[in-house]
Scaffold this active site. Structure first.
Site, PDB file in Angstrom:
ATOM      1  N   LYS A 215     -23.967 -55.453 -27.213  1.00  0.00           N
ATOM      2  CA  LYS A 215     -24.420 -54.568 -28.295  1.00  0.00           C
ATOM      3  C   LYS A 215     -23.360 -54.482 -29.406  1.00  0.00           C
ATOM      4  CE  LYS A 215     -28.269 -53.880 -26.270  1.00  0.00           C
ATOM      5  NZ  LYS A 215     -28.750 -52.952 -25.269  1.00  0.00           N
TER       6      LYS A 215
HETATM    7  C1  LIG Z   1     -29.796 -52.561 -24.203  1.00  0.00           C
HETATM    8  C2  LIG Z   1     -31.011 -51.735 -24.398  1.00  0.00           C
HETATM    9  C3  LIG Z   1     -31.324 -50.651 -23.574  1.00  0.00           C
HETATM   10  C4  LIG Z   1     -30.569 -50.334 -22.328  1.00  0.00           C
HETATM   11  O1  LIG Z   1     -29.238 -50.148 -22.504  1.00  0.00           O
HETATM   12  P1  LIG Z   1     -28.249 -50.099 -21.264  1.00  0.00           P
HETATM   13  O2  LIG Z   1     -27.028 -49.495 -21.843  1.00  0.00           O
HETATM   14  O3  LIG Z   1     -28.043 -51.507 -20.804  1.00  0.00           O
HETATM   15  O4  LIG Z   1     -28.863 -49.255 -20.212  1.00  0.00           O
HETATM   16  C5  LIG Z   1     -32.418 -49.872 -23.873  1.00  0.00           C
HETATM   17  N1  LIG Z   1     -33.208 -50.155 -24.924  1.00  0.00           N
HETATM   18  C6  LIG Z   1     -32.953 -51.204 -25.730  1.00  0.00           C
HETATM   19  C7  LIG Z   1     -33.856 -51.460 -26.879  1.00  0.00           C
HETATM   20  C8  LIG Z   1     -31.866 -52.038 -25.488  1.00  0.00           C
HETATM   21  O5  LIG Z   1     -31.647 -53.092 -26.282  1.00  0.00           O
END
Ligand SMILES: *Cc1c(COP(=O)(O)O)cnc(C)c1O
Length: 376
Positions: free
Chosen positions: A184
């Site tokens: 991210k």
């Molecule tokens: C990455 C992501 C999540 C989940 O995030 P985590 O921190 O891995 O639990 C939820 N929604 C979207 C749209 C994502 O891209």
């Protein structure tokens, strides 16, 4: 596999190493001062009244649903073109989801009209997801929600640092959920943040992320408390100091990294404009997106698997965002076959090309040239 151009890459340096070493030297490893500092700095960046760090965005979404009182018999409207966690969080609470359509091949965010069509007497909330860090139609969505007295949860996993109409994404609704997963915009490995503007919800988040306990181990370590009560059914969704220290460093890099993502995205859009590709969001130009990923839609009829294989053979990693949630085996078992024609059509044609702040123009040009070669 050793990629010449990976899909995503970290921007980590000595600052992160030093930050971790400082935590190790402090001999306090779980939720404490560093986490508090991270929460405060994140709240400042996002102009959020409250911010609570958790171990990932999935937990943030789960707690958002719980804090809003969502439970068995309730329905929550969610997009299908999203990561499965958006919908799973609702099911964890014993409630059910209703899927809404996206706006168009140019705008992959949830369609307010489709949300309106999915509202029933059982609807308890709306979850929107800012795809790639581009804003959902928040004005329409917030007035629709107000009309029906429904809270709004923003899955802002793609959107740290993104602003729409002067207001950061994740602070438009009642709760915003951010992810710090390793690919991210702000990466700590695992990690997440709950942004909220309501004091009543803030009190619940404090309790729910740590077993419903009225004091933290850290408070007792500080001599502020000797014991605790358990006043709600909570969870262990805490973050640790090492990840918070990484988060603080990454937070400092976020503005320039998001700006570089924007620059690379505009370079991509310009270089790919005369091909037969659809370039989502390239014509919207609203606010300050966070440019988490770079999606393109292949011309109808192009074999996506062959396209991605040719990219792979050239050392370029690509991905798909997303297979629609309503088509997964578990969801079909639970709800039967459902039809969301626009979501399905777009999802079939979507390919995500590499995008990360340290990518550089040379790598981008290599991806562009390879894409052109494959499509010609
Ligand atoms: C990455 C992501 C999540 C989940 O995030 P985590 O921190 O891995 O639990 C939820 N929604 C979207 C749209 C994502 O891209």
């Amino acid at each position: 596999m050793e990629w010449r151009v990976p899909l995503a890459d970290l921007d980590f340096g000595e600052e992160e190493t030093h930050a971790i070493q400082a935590v190790l030297s402090s001999k306090w490893l779980t939720m404490g001062e560093v986490t508090r500092h991270f929460e405060n700095e994140f709240a400042k960046m996002a102009s959020s009244k409250f911010a609570f760090a958790v171990s990932n965005a999935t937990q943030a979404l789960h707690l958002a649903c719980l804090a809003l009182g969502i439970g068995p018999g309730d329905e929550v409207i969610v997009p299908s073109l999203t990561f499965v966690a958006t919908a799973n969080a609702v099911l964890y609470c014993g409630a059910d989801v209703r899927f809404a359509e996206i706006i168009s091949p140019e705008d992959l965010t949830i369609d307010p009209q489709s949300i309106a069509q999915q509202i029933t007497p059982k609807t308890k909330a709306i979850i929107v997801m800012h795809y790639a860090g581009f804003p959902c139609r928040m004005h329409e969505i917030m007035s629709l929600a107000a009309e029906h007295n429904l809270p709004v949860i923003e899955d802002a996993a793609h959107a740290p640092g993104a602003i729409f109409d002067g207001k950061p994404l994740g602070t438009w609704g009642d709760v915003g959920c951010f992810s710090f997963f390793s690919n991210k915009n702000l990466a700590t490995g695992e990690g997440g943040m709950i942004a909220c503007q309501r004091e009543d919800l803030a009190e619940k988040f404090k309790l729910l992320r740590s077993h419903g306990m009225t004091s933290l181990t850290y408070d007792r370590h500080q001599g502020h408390a000797f014991s605790y009560d358990v006043v709600d059914l909570g969870y262990n969704y805490r973050i640790d100091e090492i990840r918070s220290a990484l988060g603080l460093e990454q937070l400092q890099k976020l503005p320039q990294n998001n700006a570089e993502r924007a620059r690379l995205t505009h370079t991509y859009w310009h270089a790919l404009q005369n091909l037969n590709l659809t370039l989502p969001f390239s014509k919207s130009g609203q606010g300050v997106p966070s440019h988490h990923i770079f999606p393109v839609l292949l011309p109808p009829g192009v074999n996506r698997h062959a396209f991605m294989t040719q990219l792979r053979d050239a050392g370029i990693q690509s991905s798909i965002h997303y297979r629609p949630v309503h088509t997964f085996t578990y969801y079909v078992k639970r709800y039967g076959q459902q039809s969301l024609p626009l979501t399905e059509e777009v999802a079939k044609r979507e390919v995500t090309l590499p995008l990360y702040p340290t990518m550089g123009d040379e790598n981008l040009q290599y991806v562009v040239n390879t894409v052109k070669k494959i499509l010609s």
